[in-house]
Design an enzyme around this catalytic site. Structure first.
Site, PDB file in Angstrom:
ATOM      1  N   ASP A 134     -31.349   3.213  79.837  1.00  0.00           N
ATOM      2  CA  ASP A 134     -30.194   3.109  80.829  1.00  0.00           C
ATOM      3  C   ASP A 134     -30.727   3.315  82.487  1.00  0.00           C
ATOM      4  O   ASP A 134     -31.377   4.274  82.673  1.00  0.00           O
ATOM      5  CB  ASP A 134     -28.954   3.692  80.613  1.00  0.00           C
ATOM      6  N   HIS A 135     -30.001   2.520  83.195  1.00  0.00           N
ATOM      7  CA  HIS A 135     -30.200   2.873  84.728  1.00  0.00           C
ATOM      8  C   HIS A 135     -28.996   4.241  84.941  1.00  0.00           C
ATOM      9  O   HIS A 135     -28.143   4.027  84.512  1.00  0.00           O
ATOM     10  CB  HIS A 135     -29.834   1.730  85.467  1.00  0.00           C
ATOM     11  N   PRO A 136     -29.307   5.225  85.573  1.00  0.00           N
ATOM     12  CA  PRO A 136     -28.605   6.075  86.064  1.00  0.00           C
ATOM     13  C   PRO A 136     -27.441   5.947  86.776  1.00  0.00           C
ATOM     14  O   PRO A 136     -26.216   6.437  86.708  1.00  0.00           O
ATOM     15  CB  PRO A 136     -29.511   7.233  86.675  1.00  0.00           C
ATOM     16  N   ILE A 137     -27.417   4.938  87.651  1.00  0.00           N
ATOM     17  CA  ILE A 137     -26.284   4.384  88.430  1.00  0.00           C
ATOM     18  C   ILE A 137     -25.944   3.040  88.442  1.00  0.00           C
ATOM     19  O   ILE A 137     -24.845   2.602  89.328  1.00  0.00           O
ATOM     20  CB  ILE A 137     -26.325   4.911  90.111  1.00  0.00           C
ATOM     21  N   ARG A 179     -19.809   2.141  79.569  1.00  0.00           N
ATOM     22  CA  ARG A 179     -20.878   1.333  79.328  1.00  0.00           C
ATOM     23  C   ARG A 179     -21.256   0.959  77.847  1.00  0.00           C
ATOM     24  O   ARG A 179     -21.319  -0.077  77.666  1.00  0.00           O
ATOM     25  CB  ARG A 179     -22.122   2.234  79.796  1.00  0.00           C
TER      26      ARG A 179
END
Lengths: 393, 393
Positions: free
Chosen positions: B227-230, B282
């Site tokens: 997952d991308h942090p932001i 998410r």
């Protein structure tokens, strides 16, 4: 001594990361980098990442040593200014999708007519030609497509992206390397050429034995987490107060390690006297090592092992790395004053030249702040001459 | 057009990986690279990695475009030959620990006397000066110390090394960039200088927003796996026959993605209408996306999304990447004939120059095979003149 790229003018049409990183590397070496940004919105990175008082330190740290010019490249007036800029430039760097520059009226042949000495560098996801040339690219997708993710991760866990957007940065660095080489070739030939740096190609070149072993044997590398696939002992070990990373890369260094641990006899132990056996009996060996490591502290072992010639360190977080005494000694954290924005701390210069070192000549520019200055340099002294959008006046 | 580094002679004292990668990059651009190896044993990489018929493809793929000279640098005769070589050279590259070259009688001052035009590049773990300058280095330890491991790994899992020895390769690439810049500075000044590339500095420069965000806020980046942090949505999604990596990097691209999925209404859904909300929800969002993705195949989605301007691909293993049609089109797998060893397949040139491209002028050399040829070039036509070790005759 002058900086290596003093007197080299770079027209920078790039945005986000790979391109701006490339032109920053060129600017660090002394090039005059003119960052072209749209008149309404600048580089999206201006609004990305964490900032202080609304100023993005992410933007600041990848755009030092640049001047910013606001230009509407969809307008005839904007294209006219770009034309004049390119006539005066040595290098053009762009990271549009292949074909976009040509659509704007600056295809390969036209660029050659405008300035046959121009070095044109394109940074793309997959390369300027080929079946995927038109595909949009993004770091995560290139990590996946290049095979990198398949080699990253813990044993029995799925392929994993790494945190830093490494494929962008590697492509930017290769592009900078290509540009300086093309400038050198131009010194001899008088002619510019096209430099093509693709994120996927660059990443694929970073696999060392993982690609060469596959090509030799057809066997795929396996994910091994923090264990080395073909060397033991290697990895993280437990001291009395924390882990240490130990990597004895040769038999000689292994002998030194075991000597320091008072385990020299293991080199002739029937369970451990070849690397193959040590791989097979890795768990048993690691337990023996952990037992000894747990008798002293992390700091003590790091000192003793390094002094004994055994590569050793600890897992540092980003904050620890950025305040590590070695990193500070190497001036890898710079504090750069930005007018109206205060001091910004950023990562320093990764390669050091003793006589003509990298310098911060300019902090990252405000959007469009050098537009008039650069127009004047081009002999377009009034706004009317350039017919730049009014909000840029 | 001549290659950019045609006529540049590089004396290469390096071994293993970071240094040989640097000198290979210089050789690919046309430099005459003279690889100095000990008379008894050559570069340890000759015996490392997988091979075919006892010939290491790992060695072959990092030592193209080099000539090999066997020389005992501990003997007076060997040092005398090195002296003559350095008088005729443009660049010296070494990856000894700091101080070792000086101990051999080739300290900084002496090198300046021998050849003031010489560019001297050192590749080290931590840099040529500072509290860790004397420490031995190895990729795994630098991955740990630099902060890289702390950013790599799955959520709630420990820090993870990545498979490729990336810190070596990044340092080698920076060194090559520094060398070509120093050559350019020399063209103006007439003088060489010292180039210092440290694995730890190089790796720290690859973190993009992970370092700038930390410096701005003091908050450490967290490991977020795939997952991308932001950013959300971002990651791997399930099609009817396999995963795809999707990275909509802007709101505009996200809109296109949702349009293609017939989920355009989600942009105004109260659960998902800001990135912050999409991060928060998410899992729910990913489920909705997965549901649509599962209605068609991986290949179909990859085509549809890329055509629609959404970066998308699949997780390829190293074998798939090396036989990917784009990689083949980009000539990123070369087949190089090695006399007596057959054809070796290796990764190609990561940066392309259109008019003076990288070339394989020589395959990786057998140990010491160019010794006599190079001695002759130095005017040391017989073995007696050079007094090289007998086994090299």
């Amino acid at each position: 001594m002058q900086q290596p790229l003093s007197g080299i003018r770079v027209v920078d049409l790039t945005r986000i990361l790979s391109g701006p990183f490339c032109t920053m590397l060129l600017g660090d070496m002394g090039a005059d980098v003119i960052k072209i940004e749209g008149p309404a919105e600048g580089d999206p990175i201006r609004k990305a990442g964490a900032g202080v008082n609304g100023f993005s330190w992410y933007f600041a740290s990848f755009n030092r040593n640049k001047r910013s010019m606001a230009l509407d490249l969809r307008s005839d007036a904007g294209k006219e200014v770009l034309l004049k800029l390119l006539q005066s430039a040595d290098v053009l760097v762009e990271n549009f999708r292949p074909g976009v520059l040509a659509e704007m009226g600056f295809g390969e042949e036209r660029l050659k007519q405008i300035n046959p000495r121009l070095v044109v560098a394109s940074i793309t996801g997959y390369g300027s030609s080929g079946p995927y040339a038109e595909r949009p690219a993004f770091d995560f997708v290139i990590q996946a497509m290049s095979g990198f993710m398949s080699t990253n991760g813990a044993e029995d866990q799925p392929p994993l992206r790494c945190g830093p957007p490494i494929t962008d940065l590697v492509a930017g660095l290769y592009a900078a390397y290509g540009v300086v080489n093309a400038l050198r070739a131009r010194d001899q030939s008088g002619r510019g050429q096209h430099v093509d740096s693709a994120m996927m190609n660059g990443m694929l070149s970073m696999f060392a034995y993982l690609t060469s072993d596959y090509l030799a044997t057809g066997e795929l590398p396996v994910r091994t987490g923090n264990d080395h696939p073909i060397t033991s002992p290697y990895g993280l070990f437990n001291t009395s107060d924390g882990e240490i990373a130990v990597a004895p890369s040769t038999d000689d260094i292994l002998r030194r390690l075991l000597g320091l641990l008072d385990l020299g006899h293991l080199m002739s132990d029937a369970r451990f006297n070849t690397n193959k056996l040590r791989m097979l009996n890795r768990r048993e060996l690691n337990l023996l090592l952990d037992e000894r490591f747990s008798t002293d502290t992390q700091a003590s072992w790091i000192q003793r092992l390094n002094e004994g010639g055994v590569p050793c360190g600890k897992v540092q977080n980003v904050g620890e790395a950025l305040s590590d005494p070695q990193i500070l000694h190497q001036q890898m954290v710079l504090e750069v004053e930005h007018p109206g924005r205060g001091a910004v701390r950023m990562v320093g210069f990764p390669v050091k030249l003793s006589a003509s070192p990298c310098l911060v000549r300019y902090p990252a520019p405000e959007h469009g702040v050098h537009t008039q200055e650069i127009l004047a340099e081009l002999g377009l002294t009034s706004a009317r001459d350039a017919d730049v959008p009014e909000n840029m006046e």
